[in-house]
Write a protein that holds these residues in place. Sequence first.
Motif, PDB file in Angstrom:
ATOM      1  N   LYS A 195     -11.362  -6.250  -2.029  1.00 18.56           N
ATOM      2  CA  LYS A 195     -11.083  -5.075  -1.204  1.00 18.56           C
ATOM      3  C   LYS A 195     -10.218  -4.076  -1.963  1.00 18.56           C
ATOM      4  CE  LYS A 195      -8.618  -3.532   2.940  1.00 18.56           C
ATOM      5  NZ  LYS A 195      -7.719  -3.921   4.052  1.00 18.56           N
ATOM      6  N   ILE A 196      -9.233  -4.571  -2.693  1.00 17.11           N
ATOM      7  CA  ILE A 196      -8.254  -3.695  -3.336  1.00 17.11           C
ATOM      8  C   ILE A 196      -8.887  -2.849  -4.432  1.00 17.11           C
ATOM      9  CG2 ILE A 196      -6.190  -3.667  -4.799  1.00 17.11           C
ATOM     10  CD1 ILE A 196      -5.247  -6.157  -3.228  1.00 17.11           C
ATOM     11  N   SER A 244      -6.391   6.903  -2.544  1.00 14.40           N
ATOM     12  CA  SER A 244      -6.271   5.469  -2.282  1.00 14.40           C
ATOM     13  C   SER A 244      -6.103   5.123  -0.809  1.00 14.40           C
ATOM     14  CB  SER A 244      -5.078   4.905  -3.046  1.00 14.40           C
ATOM     15  OG  SER A 244      -3.871   5.513  -2.606  1.00 14.40           O
ATOM     16  N   GLY A 245      -5.641   6.092  -0.020  1.00 16.87           N
ATOM     17  CA  GLY A 245      -5.274   5.797   1.358  1.00 16.87           C
ATOM     18  C   GLY A 245      -3.894   5.181   1.475  1.00 16.87           C
ATOM     19  N   TYR A 246      -3.159   5.108   0.355  1.00 16.55           N
ATOM     20  CA  TYR A 246      -1.809   4.570   0.354  1.00 16.55           C
ATOM     21  C   TYR A 246      -0.814   5.632   0.814  1.00 16.55           C
ATOM     22  CZ  TYR A 246      -3.123   0.274  -2.183  1.00 16.55           C
ATOM     23  OH  TYR A 246      -3.651  -0.938  -2.540  1.00 16.55           O
ATOM     24  N   GLN A 271     -10.984   0.148  -3.314  1.00 16.93           N
ATOM     25  CA  GLN A 271     -10.121   1.129  -2.667  1.00 16.93           C
ATOM     26  C   GLN A 271      -9.328   1.944  -3.686  1.00 16.93           C
ATOM     27  OE1 GLN A 271      -7.515  -0.615   0.263  1.00 16.93           O
ATOM     28  NE2 GLN A 271      -6.687   1.351   0.935  1.00 16.93           N
ATOM     29  N   LEU A 272      -8.998   1.342  -4.826  1.00 19.78           N
ATOM     30  CA  LEU A 272      -8.134   2.000  -5.810  1.00 19.78           C
ATOM     31  C   LEU A 272      -8.887   2.582  -7.007  1.00 19.78           C
ATOM     32  CD1 LEU A 272      -4.998  -0.328  -5.977  1.00 19.78           C
ATOM     33  CD2 LEU A 272      -5.385   1.704  -4.579  1.00 19.78           C
ATOM     34  N   GLU A 303       0.829  -1.207   0.000  1.00 14.96           N
ATOM     35  CA  GLU A 303       0.000   0.000   0.000  1.00 14.96           C
ATOM     36  C   GLU A 303       0.864   1.257   0.000  1.00 14.96           C
ATOM     37  OE1 GLU A 303      -3.039  -0.250   3.014  1.00 14.96           O
ATOM     38  OE2 GLU A 303      -4.060  -1.898   1.974  1.00 14.96           O
TER      39      GLU A 303
END
Length: 295
Positions: A280-281, A233-235, A284-285, A208
């Motif tokens: 999930k990924i 993304s929260g990354y 999120q992206l 991430e």
Amino acid sequence: MLGFDEKMRETFINNLCQKYPFIECKTIGESLCERGIRCLKIGSSNDPVLFASAFHGMEWLTSLLILIFANQISEAYHKNSDISGIKIKENLKQHGLMLVPCVNPDGVEVSINGAQTAGPYESLINQIMDNKPTTSWQANARGVDINHNFNANWYELHNLEAEKGISGPAPTRYGGPFPESEPETKALVNLCQNVNFRYVVAFHSQGEEIYWDYGKNTPEISKTIGQQMAALSGYTLSAPKGLAIGGGFKDWFIEKFAKPGFTVEIGKGKNPLPLSDINKIYPQLKDMLLYCVTI
């Protein structure tokens, strides 16, 4: 189901292109084992963005990620509908998107289905792995790490590899006998030399994190774009360390063209990430991927 292998990937691509005839699909090169390296184009040929994934065999989940995205934006393009308030067709008619879903098809097959999928290189892989399972295999069929094989600080990285005891074919981190020695690397280099990409995004797993910087040719705008990608993304916006510096695709692209290049490390856990993690990924992206296409 072990993973997103060649059969599943090719079926996905063929169904996608059959459903949406406006997608242009071509083969930009062949792997050592003569597997085609496919490239899809959606929208305009004017300054497109490039998404490339599966540089490393066991990171095959990255292929599924960008193909799911290709399917969603193709549906919106076909229906002339919005995604998250963004007019997809209007944007892609100005600047298109090109995708290379699997840079390293041999490595993916070795990771998922074993050394026997590498044809003449089967015995080499078995020797390297001491006949152990190949689940963690990252390199191509002859033990060269594609993301260490690009001509960006290659010689310094090669010396560092040797200091770490990596001086020949290995499951990971061996950059080959010379820069661009591998057909998979050459295929991507030739594509970038023939297409005027405005920037590129390489997808890896896991962590991430988003990498955006490489040397003096990194454009000032790169950090701003990277910060927005991270926010969506929260990354974490990060910098690679040690053997992860140099030799990579985004490093080469930045150094060669002085344009933005990014590496996105999807998901979190232990590679290979399970297929179910895509549930999930991808959500999120999704907005980050849209941003990358439409800025």
